[in-house]
Design a protein around this motif. Structure first.
Motif, mmCIF file in Angstrom:
data_model
loop_
_atom_site.group_PDB
_atom_site.id
_atom_site.type_symbol
_atom_site.label_atom_id
_atom_site.label_comp_id
_atom_site.label_asym_id
_atom_site.label_seq_id
_atom_site.Cartn_x
_atom_site.Cartn_y
_atom_site.Cartn_z
ATOM 1 N N GLU A 47 18.365 11.888 9.862
ATOM 2 C CA GLU A 47 18.414 13.261 10.371
ATOM 3 C C GLU A 47 18.419 13.274 11.902
ATOM 4 O O GLU A 47 19.154 14.054 12.520
ATOM 5 N N LYS A 48 17.617 12.403 12.506
ATOM 6 C CA LYS A 48 17.596 12.322 13.975
ATOM 7 C C LYS A 48 18.938 11.855 14.518
ATOM 8 O O LYS A 48 19.425 12.357 15.539
ATOM 9 N N ILE A 49 19.564 10.900 13.858
ATOM 10 C CA ILE A 49 20.865 10.392 14.301
ATOM 11 C C ILE A 49 21.925 11.478 14.197
ATOM 12 O O ILE A 49 22.725 11.677 15.112
ATOM 13 N N ILE A 50 21.938 12.218 13.082
ATOM 14 C CA ILE A 50 22.910 13.296 12.899
ATOM 15 C C ILE A 50 22.710 14.382 13.948
ATOM 16 O O ILE A 50 23.672 14.893 14.529
ATOM 17 N N LYS A 51 21.451 14.706 14.205
ATOM 18 C CA LYS A 51 21.150 15.719 15.227
ATOM 19 C C LYS A 51 21.624 15.254 16.597
ATOM 20 O O LYS A 51 22.219 16.041 17.360
ATOM 21 N N ALA A 52 21.368 13.993 16.934
ATOM 22 C CA ALA A 52 21.786 13.463 18.230
ATOM 23 C C ALA A 52 23.309 13.437 18.344
ATOM 24 O O ALA A 52 23.863 13.706 19.413
ATOM 25 N N GLU A 53 23.991 13.120 17.248
ATOM 26 C CA GLU A 53 25.442 13.090 17.272
ATOM 27 C C GLU A 53 26.028 14.501 17.411
ATOM 28 O O GLU A 53 27.044 14.690 18.079
ATOM 29 N N LYS A 62 0.819 -1.213 0.000
ATOM 30 C CA LYS A 62 0.000 0.000 0.000
ATOM 31 C C LYS A 62 0.850 1.260 0.000
ATOM 32 O O LYS A 62 0.523 2.228 -0.654
ATOM 33 N N ASP A 63 1.931 1.278 0.758
ATOM 34 C CA ASP A 63 2.787 2.460 0.846
ATOM 35 C C ASP A 63 4.229 2.035 0.605
ATOM 36 O O ASP A 63 4.993 1.824 1.538
ATOM 37 N N ILE A 64 4.602 1.950 -0.657
ATOM 38 C CA ILE A 64 5.951 1.481 -0.962
ATOM 39 C C ILE A 64 6.973 2.610 -0.891
ATOM 40 O O ILE A 64 8.171 2.356 -0.880
ATOM 41 N N GLU A 65 6.530 3.859 -0.847
ATOM 42 C CA GLU A 65 7.445 4.991 -0.769
ATOM 43 C C GLU A 65 7.752 5.387 0.667
ATOM 44 O O GLU A 65 8.730 6.078 0.927
ATOM 45 N N GLY A 66 6.922 4.995 1.610
ATOM 46 C CA GLY A 66 7.058 5.418 2.995
ATOM 47 C C GLY A 66 8.362 5.028 3.671
ATOM 48 O O GLY A 66 8.971 5.854 4.360
ATOM 49 N N PRO A 67 8.847 3.783 3.511
ATOM 50 C CA PRO A 67 10.068 3.388 4.214
ATOM 51 C C PRO A 67 11.293 4.236 3.876
ATOM 52 O O PRO A 67 12.112 4.500 4.749
ATOM 53 N N LYS A 68 11.423 4.692 2.645
ATOM 54 C CA LYS A 68 12.606 5.497 2.329
ATOM 55 C C LYS A 68 12.566 6.837 3.058
ATOM 56 O O LYS A 68 13.596 7.341 3.487
ATOM 57 N N TYR A 69 11.375 7.412 3.214
ATOM 58 C CA TYR A 69 11.268 8.661 3.967
ATOM 59 C C TYR A 69 11.506 8.430 5.454
ATOM 60 O O TYR A 69 12.088 9.282 6.134
ATOM 61 N N ASP A 70 11.079 7.287 5.957
ATOM 62 C CA ASP A 70 11.340 6.946 7.355
ATOM 63 C C ASP A 70 12.838 6.844 7.618
ATOM 64 O O ASP A 70 13.343 7.309 8.646
ATOM 65 N N ILE A 71 13.556 6.230 6.679
ATOM 66 C CA ILE A 71 15.008 6.094 6.827
ATOM 67 C C ILE A 71 15.681 7.466 6.798
ATOM 68 O O ILE A 71 16.599 7.736 7.583
#
Length: 98
Positions: free
Chosen positions: A86-92, A72-81
């Motif tokens: 971005e969250k990992i870079i911000k945390a680092e 149903k949502d094949i594009e969603g996982p790439k945006y999640d990644i």
């Protein structure tokens, strides 16, 4: 899980393809049986049966995935990644790694 017309149509299509493939395999076996010796035919039958079993397994896996909603949502996982990155870079950056 709701069964829609699209789901029913997809199942009918796969059943039709499977039945046609089985008929073709059966006719091929009958054709080859007329001109093959016993040992050659048995080996060929093993290959055909293994193919049909594998095809059935993949067909059930595809139908299960489709009904589960994996397509149903094949594009969603790439945006999640990308958001996770971005969250990992911000945390680092906050942790002083950069």
């Amino acid at each position: 899980m709701r069964i829609t017309q699209k789901t029913v149509a997809l199942l009918i299509l796969f059943i039709f393809i499977f039945v046609v493939g089985t008929i073709i395999a059966t006719r091929t076996v009958a054709y080859l049986e007329a001109g093959m010796a016993g040992a050659q035919l048995k080996g060929f039958l093993v290959e055909v049966i293994a193919y049909i079993i594998a095809l059935t397994g993949w067909l059930f896996l595809f139908i299960y995935s489709y009904l589960k909603g994996d397509f149903k949502d094949i594009e969603g996982p790439k945006y999640d990644i990308l958001e996770l990155e971005e969250k990992i870079i911000k945390a680092e950056k906050e942790g002083g790694k950069y």
